[in-house]
Design an enzyme around this catalytic site. Structure first.
Site, PDB file in Angstrom:
ATOM      1  N   SER A   1      -2.759   0.694  -8.830  1.00 12.87           N
ATOM      2  CA  SER A   1      -1.401   0.725  -8.286  1.00 12.87           C
ATOM      3  C   SER A   1      -0.344   0.992  -9.355  1.00 12.87           C
ATOM      4  CB  SER A   1      -1.134  -0.582  -7.538  1.00 12.87           C
ATOM      5  OG  SER A   1       0.070  -0.522  -6.821  1.00 12.87           O
TER       6      SER A   1
ATOM      7  N   ASP B   1       4.926   4.557  -6.350  1.00 11.07           N
ATOM      8  CA  ASP B   1       4.141   4.006  -7.448  1.00 11.07           C
ATOM      9  C   ASP B   1       2.831   4.780  -7.533  1.00 11.07           C
ATOM     10  OD1 ASP B   1       3.010   2.991  -5.127  1.00 11.07           O
ATOM     11  OD2 ASP B   1       2.475   1.067  -6.010  1.00 11.07           O
TER      12      ASP B   1
ATOM     13  N   ASP C   1      -0.269   4.557  -6.589  1.00  9.83           N
ATOM     14  CA  ASP C   1      -1.129   4.841  -5.439  1.00  9.83           C
ATOM     15  C   ASP C   1      -0.315   5.050  -4.166  1.00  9.83           C
ATOM     16  OD1 ASP C   1      -0.372   2.185  -5.153  1.00  9.83           O
ATOM     17  OD2 ASP C   1      -2.295   1.556  -4.315  1.00  9.83           O
TER      18      ASP C   1
ATOM     19  N   ASP D   1       1.492   3.259  -2.195  1.00 11.20           N
ATOM     20  CA  ASP D   1       1.537   2.338  -1.066  1.00 11.20           C
ATOM     21  C   ASP D   1       2.913   1.692  -0.938  1.00 11.20           C
ATOM     22  OD1 ASP D   1       1.353   0.659  -3.253  1.00 11.20           O
ATOM     23  OD2 ASP D   1      -0.240  -0.594  -2.427  1.00 11.20           O
TER      24      ASP D   1
END
Length: 449
Positions: free
Chosen positions: A99, A239, A241, A243
């Protein structure tokens, strides 16, 4: 207590336990053994870190040794894998990503076939098997070198097509989009072009080591400066990833997850789409959000930090919108986890439909001064067992007397204690936070920032 799984999967430094080859292989074996019987299929996706490919290979080898059929979606966002796992009838979906962490870190996130993150109890069962495999040496690596899979473009396209749709008026907006040199670099341009947005992309050239580096949702002020300098209408930051997403207004001011939740909750309420007129936030959301929502007739509930806990409270109460100050926003009617791209599309929809600039839409959010102090710790000893720390916390709460908040917790993904203090005075915030952080530092570690 889980030892490997935190609030967002297994995370650590790539190549070191628990992300060394042998343990990753054992994770694949254990996960495969815990899948429902029948045709067991797993889809794997990854972010842009240089370690993501070999971790995916090792995990694939372990899954295959358990008799699992494995497919790869290549470089894709975390919510992309959740969507694919659910809609393409996979038994589970796995994302190789850390992440927002630095490039040297990585992680393993697991979604069930329903697209939701695994319950804590299931993660604990998988953990127990991982430890058993490692201790018995039954998790010995086998044929890992033959496990590399090409990404299936059909899986990638299925996710993009779900997101991509025209937004009336988007062509009138100019946006600066920061992809954090992460997974959004491969998807955001496709999706936002389809919606008609005039966008300029930054930090969208990943090299394996520049993910999250001075960019993205960790540094929204960077894109904010570009928005102001180039006279754009909005900034969008993802960010690593994707999400989560943060935004900036036309002046370059950061619009965080609290402001986004306020904007979306009011829009949904106006269209009778906000179930029970309730929003689920976390203990980290600012008191100003709670006050602004109350003025609009919206109730705010607080969950522990972590989007999986936000979702659990949403499911328990019937709420359909929830999220975190950090930009994880969950629309439970449409998705099973936070999705930065979906959130961006919803914000753009509101801006275009209202004809108002983003700053005006959130102008009544009066933010209480807040600070978060991170204390790097040697161990995560229960805070209630440390008298000096508890005394500092209780003293701060007594001084605030209801006119502010104190929240002290351990990070679920790093060896950190996080001290959050909110009050009506910046001086009070800093003084109380420093006092609590100092007590933790003396007991367990050193302040990192």
């Amino acid at each position: 207590m889980r030892k490997l799984f935190g609030t967002d999967g297994i995370r650590g430094v790539a190549g070191e336990y628990p992300l060394d080859e042998k343990t990753v292989f054992a994770v694949g074996r254990a996960l495969g053994d815990h899948l429902p019987s029948g045709a067991r299929r797993v889809v794997i996706g990854q972010d842009t870190r240089e370690s993501s490919a070999w971790i995916a290979d090792m995990l694939t080898a372990g899954l295959r040794q358990s008799g699992v059929d494995v497919s790869s979606a290549g470089v894709i966002t975390t919510p992309g894998i959740a969507y694919i796992a659910h809609t393409q009838k996979f038994s589970a979906g796995v994302v190789i990503s850390a992440s927002h962490n630095p490039w040297r870190d990585n992680g393993i996130k697991v979604f069930g076939g329903d697209g939701y993150k695994l319950p804590d109890s299931t993660e604990l069962e998988i953990e127990n098997e991982i430890f058993a495999l490692l201790s018995s040496n039954d998790g010995a690596i086998a044929k890992a070198g033959d496990s590399s899979l090409p990404g299936d473009k059909k899986l990638h396209d299925a996710y993009v097509q779900w997101l991509a749709h025209p937004i009336a008026g988007a062509e009138k907006l100019k946006a600066i989009v920061d992809c954090a040199n992460g997974a959004a670099s491969m998807i955001a341009p496709e999706v936002l072009k389809a919606c008609g947005l005039r966008a300029e992309y930054t930090h969208s050239n990943p090299n394996g080591r520049n993910i999250n580096e001075g960019c993205g949702a960790l540094h929204p002020d960077i894109v904010g400066k570009e928005v102001a300098a180039k006279k754009a209408d909005i900034g969008i930051c993802f960010d690593g990833d994707a999400d989560r997403a943060l935004f900036t207004d036309a002046a370059g001011n950061v619009v965080n997850g609290d402001a986004v939740m306020l904007l979306l909750a009011r829009e949904m309420k106006a269209h009778h789409e906000l179930a029970q007129d309730t929003l689920v936030a976390t203990t980290m959301s600012n008191m100003g959000l709670e006050i602004a929502l109350r003025a609009s007739g919206i109730k705010m509930l607080r969950a522990p930090v972590g989007d999986k806990y936000v979702l659990e409270l949403m499911q328990k109460t019937g709420a359909v919108l929830g999220g975190e100050q950090s930009g994880h926003i969950i629309f439970s009617r449409q998705a099973t986890t936070g999705d930065g791209l979906f959130t961006a599309l919803q914000v753009l929809e509101v801006v275009c439909r209202s004809g108002k600039p983003l700053a005006e839409l959130v102008s009544d959010l009066k933010v209480f001064p807040q600070t978060i102090k991170n204390v790097r710790v040697r161990e995560k000893q229960p805070l209630e067992q440390i008298p000096e720390v508890m005394q500092a916390i209780q003293s701060a709460e007594s001084e605030l007397n209801g006119n502010g908040r104190v929240n002290v917790r351990y990070s679920g993904t790093e060896a950190l204690a996080r001290v959050m203090v909110e009050a009506d005075s910046e001086a009070t915030v800093q003084r109380l936070a420093n006092g609590i952080a100092g007590a933790i530092e003396r007991a367990l570690g050193t302040v990192s920032g």
